[in-house]
Write an enzyme that holds these catalytic residues in place. Structure first.
Site, PDB file in Angstrom:
ATOM      1  N   GLY A  52       0.862  -1.184   0.000  1.00  0.00           N
ATOM      2  CA  GLY A  52       0.000   0.000   0.000  1.00  0.00           C
ATOM      3  C   GLY A  52       0.891   1.223   0.000  1.00  0.00           C
ATOM      4  O   GLY A  52       1.855   1.286   0.766  1.00  0.00           O
TER       5      GLY A  52
ATOM      6  N   ASP B  49       7.807   5.281  -3.587  1.00  0.00           N
ATOM      7  CA  ASP B  49       7.440   5.474  -2.171  1.00  0.00           C
ATOM      8  C   ASP B  49       8.682   5.787  -1.327  1.00  0.00           C
ATOM      9  O   ASP B  49       8.642   6.627  -0.427  1.00  0.00           O
ATOM     10  CB  ASP B  49       6.733   4.224  -1.631  1.00  0.00           C
TER      11      ASP B  49
HETATM   12  P1  ATP Z   1       7.034   2.449  -8.148  1.00  0.00           P
HETATM   13  O1  ATP Z   1       5.598   2.594  -8.588  1.00  0.00           O
HETATM   14  O2  ATP Z   1       7.753   1.290  -8.776  1.00  0.00           O
HETATM   15  O3  ATP Z   1       7.205   2.545  -6.678  1.00  0.00           O
HETATM   16  P2  ATP Z   1       7.298   5.036  -9.323  1.00  0.00           P
HETATM   17  O4  ATP Z   1       6.836   4.807 -10.728  1.00  0.00           O
HETATM   18  O5  ATP Z   1       6.389   5.730  -8.397  1.00  0.00           O
HETATM   19  O6  ATP Z   1       7.822   3.691  -8.689  1.00  0.00           O
HETATM   20  P3  ATP Z   1       9.862   5.847 -10.356  1.00  0.00           P
HETATM   21  O7  ATP Z   1       9.795   7.081 -11.156  1.00  0.00           O
HETATM   22  O8  ATP Z   1       9.938   4.553 -11.103  1.00  0.00           O
HETATM   23  O9  ATP Z   1       8.649   5.858  -9.315  1.00  0.00           O
HETATM   24  O10 ATP Z   1      11.114   5.884  -9.366  1.00  0.00           O
HETATM   25  C1  ATP Z   1      11.251   6.818  -8.327  1.00  0.00           C
HETATM   26  C2  ATP Z   1      12.715   7.189  -8.201  1.00  0.00           C
HETATM   27  O11 ATP Z   1      13.474   6.017  -7.885  1.00  0.00           O
HETATM   28  C3  ATP Z   1      13.340   7.748  -9.476  1.00  0.00           C
HETATM   29  O12 ATP Z   1      13.135   9.143  -9.569  1.00  0.00           O
HETATM   30  C4  ATP Z   1      14.804   7.382  -9.292  1.00  0.00           C
HETATM   31  O13 ATP Z   1      15.461   8.330  -8.471  1.00  0.00           O
HETATM   32  C5  ATP Z   1      14.734   6.049  -8.536  1.00  0.00           C
HETATM   33  N1  ATP Z   1      14.807   4.892  -9.452  1.00  0.00           N
HETATM   34  C6  ATP Z   1      13.767   4.253 -10.027  1.00  0.00           C
HETATM   35  N2  ATP Z   1      14.203   3.234 -10.814  1.00  0.00           N
HETATM   36  C7  ATP Z   1      15.542   3.248 -10.726  1.00  0.00           C
HETATM   37  C8  ATP Z   1      16.598   2.447 -11.306  1.00  0.00           C
HETATM   38  N3  ATP Z   1      16.335   1.431 -12.140  1.00  0.00           N
HETATM   39  N4  ATP Z   1      17.886   2.768 -11.000  1.00  0.00           N
HETATM   40  C9  ATP Z   1      18.178   3.774 -10.143  1.00  0.00           C
HETATM   41  N5  ATP Z   1      17.236   4.560  -9.566  1.00  0.00           N
HETATM   42  C10 ATP Z   1      15.942   4.305  -9.848  1.00  0.00           C
END
Ligand code: ATP
Length: 308
Positions: free
Chosen positions: A39, A253
């Site tokens: 969540g 998160d």
């Molecule tokens: P999720 O729904 O999987 O929790 P999200 O889509 O809300 O993630 P993302 O934009 O995928 O969020 O990721 C959040 C942050 O995490 C990014 O801004 C980056 O700093 C870091 N991050 C995500 N994926 C990677 C990766 N493969 N390598 C390094 N840092 C990453």
């Protein structure tokens, strides 16, 4: 020490690990079935607590063993659960995740007691809002409760962070009016603005459109490319750290919990706080699961020292 309140969802995540997704009408065997706390609200509360903030979670769980499990998990990570209430006769939120071998997932959510959080629940915690630094919410609990929480927080001069996830058709103007920082990922941002993100220029246009909604500070997380931050003082892409990701669940998160925990009250260190958040997420993506993968402040600090 920072004090943070998170309003949001808690679920039990049941993951069915499969080779391929079943086709309509097909029956397949699971390779393994695992269960964990999840969540967006609970994950962000745990991220804030692990980052060293005194963290309070406002939520509703059902009258079942899962509710007890979730509360226990939150407490074990140091989250204050005084305001986690049980709705009699209801079920705790549950996410059913199918994860294939390529790492893709399908998620079906039974929101259960998460949707039973009320304006009165928020009002019952009204003293808390006078005494914290920052309030965080997402869209997995009723909007009226979030609006009330942000209203109380702004009345007390606190920072509000809205993670507009999962995306909804229209964010109420009243909520935007009380929001200091909005933190969509690229998909959520595109859904709000109507502009697909492809590069720095479309990131900038997305940020501009989000500002036009009345929100002064924008963070668009952009997966392994980083996080685009935009405010009156700064507009830049904070690059992601180069790591080998094994499971990106909870990356966003982790980012939000760490951002909230490291931001100064006047937001003057927006870029620096985003860098710490990005480093924390880069550690989380190298580990399995959402909540267990979130690093502690010490781990992030050590990683940043090693980077220098
Ligand atoms: P999720 O729904 O999987 O929790 P999200 O889509 O809300 O993630 P993302 O934009 O995928 O969020 O990721 C959040 C942050 O995490 C990014 O801004 C980056 O700093 C870091 N991050 C995500 N994926 C990677 C990766 N493969 N390598 C390094 N840092 C990453």
């Amino acid at each position: 020490m920072k004090k943070i309140v998170v309003i949001g969802s808690s679920n039990v995540d049941t993951t069915l690990h499969v080779k391929d997704f079943p086709k309509p009408g097909e029956t397949i065997n699971a390779i393994e079935i695992t269960s964990a706390g999840g969540g967006k609200g609970a994950n962000q509360a745990i991220a804030a607590a692990k980052s060293g903030a005194e963290t309070y979670f406002i939520n509703r769980v059902g009258e079942d063993s899962e509710g007890g499990y979730i509360t226990h998990q939150l407490k074990s990570y140091g989250v204050d659960t005084t305001y986690v209430q049980t709705t009699m006769g209801s079920k705790t939120g549950h996410a059913y995740i199918t994860l294939n071998e390529a790492g893709q997932n399908d998620i079906i959510i039974d929101h259960g007691a998460n949707y039973e959080l009320t304006v009165e629940d928020i009002q019952a915690a009204s003293d808390l809002f006078k005494d914290v630094d920052c309030v965080i919410a997402q869209f997995e609990t009723p909007l009226e409760a979030t609006i009330e929480a942000f209203k109380l927080a702004k009345k007390a001069g606190k920072i509000t962070i809205l993670n507009p996830a999962p995306a909804i058709d229209k964010i109420p103007e009243e909520l935007l009016q009380y929001t200091d920082i909005i933190t969509p990922n690229e998909t959520e941002s595109a859904k709000i603005t109507g502009i697909q993100i492809k590069d720095n220029s479309t990131l900038a246009t997305n940020a501009e459109k989000l500002h036009l909604l009345g929100v002064k500070n924008v963070v668009i997380t952009y997966g392994d490319k980083g996080a685009y931050i935009s405010s009156a003082d700064i507009e830049t892409l904070v690059p992601a750290y180069k790591v080998k990701a094994t499971d990106t669940t909870g990356a966003g998160d982790t980012f939000i919990g760490y951002l909230a925990s490291n931001l100064k009250a006047d937001l003057s260190n927006f870029e620096e706080a985003a860098k710490i958040a990005s480093r924390a997420s880069s550690i989380a993506v190298q580990r399995l699961g959402a909540q267990p993968s979130i690093p502690t402040a010490k781990e992030v600090e050590n990683a940043m020292e090693d980077d220098e």
